[in-house]
Design an enzyme around this catalytic site. Structure first.
Site, PDB file in Angstrom:
ATOM      1  N   SER A  15      29.340   4.637  -1.760  1.00 44.98           N
ATOM      2  CA  SER A  15      28.715   3.551  -2.533  1.00 44.98           C
ATOM      3  C   SER A  15      28.636   3.928  -4.010  1.00 44.98           C
ATOM      4  O   SER A  15      28.686   3.048  -4.877  1.00 44.98           O
ATOM      5  CB  SER A  15      27.330   3.197  -1.966  1.00 44.98           C
ATOM      6  OG  SER A  15      26.393   4.202  -2.249  1.00 44.98           O
ATOM      7  N   ASN A  16      28.525   5.221  -4.303  1.00 46.29           N
ATOM      8  CA  ASN A  16      28.522   5.619  -5.714  1.00 46.29           C
ATOM      9  C   ASN A  16      29.879   5.366  -6.367  1.00 46.29           C
ATOM     10  O   ASN A  16      29.945   4.922  -7.511  1.00 46.29           O
ATOM     11  CB  ASN A  16      28.130   7.094  -5.859  1.00 46.29           C
ATOM     12  CG  ASN A  16      26.624   7.258  -5.974  1.00 46.29           C
ATOM     13  OD1 ASN A  16      26.036   6.912  -6.988  1.00 46.29           O
ATOM     14  ND2 ASN A  16      25.999   7.738  -4.910  1.00 46.29           N
ATOM     15  N   LYS A 102      31.584  19.574   0.916  1.00 45.16           N
ATOM     16  CA  LYS A 102      32.221  20.888   0.870  1.00 45.16           C
ATOM     17  C   LYS A 102      31.943  21.539  -0.469  1.00 45.16           C
ATOM     18  O   LYS A 102      31.704  20.848  -1.461  1.00 45.16           O
ATOM     19  CB  LYS A 102      33.745  20.728   1.022  1.00 45.16           C
ATOM     20  CG  LYS A 102      34.152  20.181   2.369  1.00 45.16           C
ATOM     21  CD  LYS A 102      34.085  21.288   3.383  1.00 45.16           C
ATOM     22  CE  LYS A 102      34.427  20.766   4.754  1.00 45.16           C
ATOM     23  NZ  LYS A 102      34.270  21.786   5.786  1.00 45.16           N
ATOM     24  N   HIS A 120      22.767  14.199  -7.399  1.00 39.45           N
ATOM     25  CA  HIS A 120      21.891  14.681  -6.329  1.00 39.45           C
ATOM     26  C   HIS A 120      20.713  13.718  -6.199  1.00 39.45           C
ATOM     27  O   HIS A 120      20.122  13.325  -7.214  1.00 39.45           O
ATOM     28  CB  HIS A 120      21.395  16.099  -6.650  1.00 39.45           C
ATOM     29  CG  HIS A 120      20.578  16.679  -5.550  1.00 39.45           C
ATOM     30  ND1 HIS A 120      21.145  17.213  -4.401  1.00 39.45           N
ATOM     31  CD2 HIS A 120      19.239  16.773  -5.388  1.00 39.45           C
ATOM     32  CE1 HIS A 120      20.179  17.622  -3.595  1.00 39.45           C
ATOM     33  NE2 HIS A 120      19.009  17.364  -4.164  1.00 39.45           N
ATOM     34  N   ASP A 161      23.968  23.386  -6.684  1.00 41.40           N
ATOM     35  CA  ASP A 161      22.874  22.579  -7.275  1.00 41.40           C
ATOM     36  C   ASP A 161      22.188  23.252  -8.460  1.00 41.40           C
ATOM     37  O   ASP A 161      21.018  22.980  -8.745  1.00 41.40           O
ATOM     38  CB  ASP A 161      21.786  22.267  -6.224  1.00 41.40           C
ATOM     39  CG  ASP A 161      22.197  21.124  -5.300  1.00 41.40           C
ATOM     40  OD1 ASP A 161      23.199  20.448  -5.604  1.00 41.40           O
ATOM     41  OD2 ASP A 161      21.515  20.915  -4.282  1.00 41.40           O
ATOM     42  N   GLU A 190      20.736   5.657  -8.369  1.00 38.28           N
ATOM     43  CA  GLU A 190      21.994   6.391  -8.554  1.00 38.28           C
ATOM     44  C   GLU A 190      23.076   5.456  -9.091  1.00 38.28           C
ATOM     45  O   GLU A 190      23.835   5.802  -9.997  1.00 38.28           O
ATOM     46  CB  GLU A 190      22.476   6.984  -7.221  1.00 38.28           C
ATOM     47  CG  GLU A 190      21.624   8.116  -6.708  1.00 38.28           C
ATOM     48  CD  GLU A 190      22.194   8.729  -5.435  1.00 38.28           C
ATOM     49  OE1 GLU A 190      23.405   8.955  -5.362  1.00 38.28           O
ATOM     50  OE2 GLU A 190      21.407   8.970  -4.489  1.00 38.28           O
TER      51      GLU A 190
HETATM   52  C1  GRF Z   1      24.249  10.112  -2.637  1.00 36.55           C
HETATM   53  O1  GRF Z   1      22.904  10.002  -2.272  1.00 36.55           O
HETATM   54  C2  GRF Z   1      24.425  11.276  -3.586  1.00 36.55           C
HETATM   55  O2  GRF Z   1      23.314  11.526  -4.379  1.00 36.55           O
HETATM   56  C3  GRF Z   1      24.638  12.428  -2.647  1.00 36.55           C
HETATM   57  O3  GRF Z   1      25.393  11.888  -1.587  1.00 36.55           O
HETATM   58  C4  GRF Z   1      25.128  10.502  -1.460  1.00 36.55           C
HETATM   59  C5  GRF Z   1      26.435   9.793  -1.453  1.00 36.55           C
HETATM   60  O4  GRF Z   1      26.281   8.433  -1.145  1.00 36.55           O
HETATM   61  N1  GRF Z   1      25.243  13.547  -3.314  1.00 36.55           N
HETATM   62  P1  GRF Z   1      27.507   7.439  -1.201  1.00 36.55           P
HETATM   63  O5  GRF Z   1      28.573   7.986  -0.259  1.00 36.55           O
HETATM   64  O6  GRF Z   1      27.984   7.363  -2.616  1.00 36.55           O
HETATM   65  O7  GRF Z   1      26.968   6.122  -0.707  1.00 36.55           O
END
Ligand code: GRF
Length: 236
Positions: A15-16, A102, A120, A161, A190
């Site tokens: 989704s990001n 990974k 994150h 991280d 996000e």
């Molecule tokens: C997000 O919450 C991001 O912060 C984390 O993994 C998730 C990925 O979500 N690192 P998506 O696959 O982009 O919906």
């Protein structure tokens, strides 16, 4: 100004990535998806990339066993070689991690110094590190009784991280909210955050340095940071 060419590494729904693609389509983000790669052949993120007209690849230690010169723990050497070959084929300025389960190969970090970023779903350094991914993060946040959580976008260094933070957005937790509800609020934040950081690379508000110090991976324009604070109603 040349569009930023970025590669996405992700393991899940993407989704990001979708939020980035939507901002590219709306003209807010002057960038191009060079390619997407996932360790999971079924990941929806690959479909999303292809639907947007970009190449998408399944890259894993099982399908890409070590064949070349890449170094890394065991079978992962093949993954390193493949990812670096993809970046040759599809020129890449920035690597964008979006739920990549990974570890990023060290060779890749060395070949693209200070050019790998991650998002994150909490306010690092709290609720980060080993085991802190997906719903585990929000469960831990709720269990601890946090009243605020948020989003951290940071440079990727060899330590998990722990790279330089470039943007944090705060998410207030409504009283009684469960982990699922918190996760939804954070994900929405996000989606409003990652594209802003990519556009900051385009605009020169974030500039990779040549420093080997993970705390000085990029220079960040304080005026840009003030604007970002304003988004959440914080005084400059
Ligand atoms: C997000 O919450 C991001 O912060 C984390 O993994 C998730 C990925 O979500 N690192 P998506 O696959 O982009 O919906």
């Amino acid at each position: 100004m040349n569009p930023l060419r970025f590669a996405v590494l992700a393991s899940g729904g993407g989704s990001n990535l979708q939020a980035l693609l939507d901002r590219i389509r709306s003209g807010d983000l002057k960038a191009q998806l060079a390619f997407a790669a996932s360790n999971n052949s079924q990941a929806k993120v690959l479909e999303r990339a292809r639907a947007a007209g970009s190449p998408a690849y399944h890259v894993s230690a099982k399908t890409d066993p070590s064949a070349g010169s890449g170094t890394g723990p065991g079978l992962e050497a093949g993954v390193t070689d493949k990812l670096l070959a993809l970046a040759e084929k599809h020129p890449t300025d920035l690597w964008v991690l979006a739920g990549y389960m990974k570890k990023v190969p060290e060779d890749l970090l060395r070949r693209f110094p200070n050019r790998v970023i991650n998002i994150h779903p909490a306010l690092l350094p709290a609720f980060g590190g080993s085991g802190m991914f997906g719903s585990h993060v929000h469960e831990a946040v709720v269990k601890r009784g946090c009243q605020f959580t948020g989003v951290t976008i940071h440079m990727v260094s060899e330590e998990y991280d722990a790279g330089q933070i470039v943007l944090q957005r705060m998410v207030p937790i409504p009283p009684g909210a469960d982990a699922e509800a918190v996760g939804r609020l954070v994900l929405t934040k996000e989606h409003d955050s990652y594209w802003r950081v990519l556009q900051a690379f385009v605009d020169g508000d974030i500039v990779p340095t040549d420093s080997m110090d993970p705390g000085k991976a990029v220079g960040v324009n304080p005026e840009w940071l003030k604007r970002m604070r304003g988004l959440d109603g914080f005084p400059a």
